[in-house]
Design an enzyme around this catalytic site. Structure first.
Site, PDB file in Angstrom:
ATOM      1  N   ASP A  29      26.341 -31.039   9.804  1.00 49.56           N
ATOM      2  CA  ASP A  29      26.812 -30.889  11.203  1.00 49.56           C
ATOM      3  C   ASP A  29      25.734 -30.182  12.011  1.00 49.56           C
ATOM      4  OD1 ASP A  29      28.261 -30.744  13.526  1.00 49.56           O
ATOM      5  OD2 ASP A  29      29.503 -29.078  12.869  1.00 49.56           O
TER       6      ASP A  29
ATOM      7  N   GLU B  37      26.036 -28.625  21.455  1.00 49.48           N
ATOM      8  CA  GLU B  37      27.364 -29.213  21.234  1.00 49.48           C
ATOM      9  C   GLU B  37      28.351 -28.122  20.819  1.00 49.48           C
ATOM     10  OE1 GLU B  37      30.803 -30.984  19.258  1.00 49.48           O
ATOM     11  OE2 GLU B  37      29.384 -29.624  18.363  1.00 49.48           O
TER      12      GLU B  37
ATOM     13  N   HIS C  89      30.633 -25.828   9.258  1.00 48.84           N
ATOM     14  CA  HIS C  89      30.594 -24.510   9.908  1.00 48.84           C
ATOM     15  C   HIS C  89      30.589 -23.351   8.912  1.00 48.84           C
ATOM     16  CE1 HIS C  89      32.192 -26.076  14.068  1.00 48.84           C
ATOM     17  NE2 HIS C  89      31.106 -26.698  13.644  1.00 48.84           N
TER      18      HIS C  89
HETATM   19 ZN    ZN Z   1      29.019 -31.347  15.165  1.00 49.23          ZN
END
Ligand code: ZN
Length: 266
Positions: A95, A129, A229
């Protein structure tokens, strides 16, 4: 500990939830939650959390944009994209380093195959983002006069797992024009075309809200939230073969749209 509340209200990305500044909040990675569960089974558990959040002033960042110019209508644009920034732990491999790599690979594959799209294929690595979407907001603002020249916006932001197909927000006419393309992806196994009522990617949302057909790759995300995350989001979680499948899916869908005789209908 993933993230805790700073001095201002904190909006949790992708969820719509926000915490008021007065309520401390923290999150645990799956590994830590497993450890606590294991310990709790043996008796009472005491937890000491040290929360050290700071909200620093905004700094300048940049979207990174590269164009593979269209041969007939270079002013018409098909966006392939991922986001450049990542959460403050780990390295952001799934991510969304993977998404940036997939978008870049799409353009690179076309170059290597000597395929020149009719319309410009624009690779975008979006900035910010995770922390409010400043990058995509700035893009939409800067390019407001050219939104109509954006034929489609494609994003990969759900990891590097096997691509099952695409979630799309577009007219039934556009879906019908796109459907035959999926035959090309039969060998990769990316044949799902699923309509969504919301933007299929957070960075392409301003474009999609302005009427640009939006496409997101549907990755196999069964393991995504094990790492997402957290400090565990590192390159060893990316399977090279599945990453290549994603690059193929992005290249095929991006090229197909950028090579159609007429722009994808709105
Ligand atoms: Zn992302």
């Amino acid at each position: 500990l993933i993230r805790s509340v700073g001095s201002a209200d904190y909006r949790l990305p992708h969820t719509g939830f926000s915490y008021p500044a007065s309520v401390p909040a923290a999150a645990l990675a799956a590994e830590d939650a497993d450890l606590i569960e294991h310990l709790a089974a043996q008796g009472r558990v005491r937890l000491h959390l040290t929360l050290t959040p700071q909200t620093l002033p905004d700094a300048t960042g940049y979207n990174v944009v590269a164009d593979l110019k269209g041969s007939e209508h270079p002013e018409q644009i098909v966006v392939v994209s991922g986001h450049l920034d990542s959460w403050d732990l780990g390295r952001g491999a799934i991510d969304d380093g993977a998404g940036v790599a997939i978008a870049m690979s799409a353009a690179e594959l076309l170059q290597r195959l000597h395929l020149r799209p009719r319309y410009t294929l624009r690779v975008i690595a979006w900035m910010d983002e995770e922390n409010g979407g400043g990058g995509h907001d700035a893009y939409a603002k800067t390019h407001v006069a050219e939104i109509a020249a954006h034929i489609a916006a494609i994003e990969s932001d759900a990891g590097a797992g096997h691509p099952l197909g695409f979630s799309v927000k577009m007219s039934p006419k556009a879906v019908a024009a796109l459907r035959p393309v999926l035959d090309v992806l039969q060998p990769v196994g990316s044949t799902v075309l699923r309509n969504t009522s919301v933007s299929p990617g957070s960075d392409i949302e301003p474009l999609v809200d302005a009427g640009v057909p939006g496409i997101g790759i549907i990755q196999d995300s069964r393991r995504y939230f094990d790492y997402h995350h957290t400090a565990a989001d590192t390159l060893d979680k990316v399977d090279p073969q599945q990453l290549r499948e994603n690059a193929a899916a992005m290249a095929v869908i991006g090229y197909a749209i950028a090579a159609m005789p007429e722009p994808l209908p709105r």
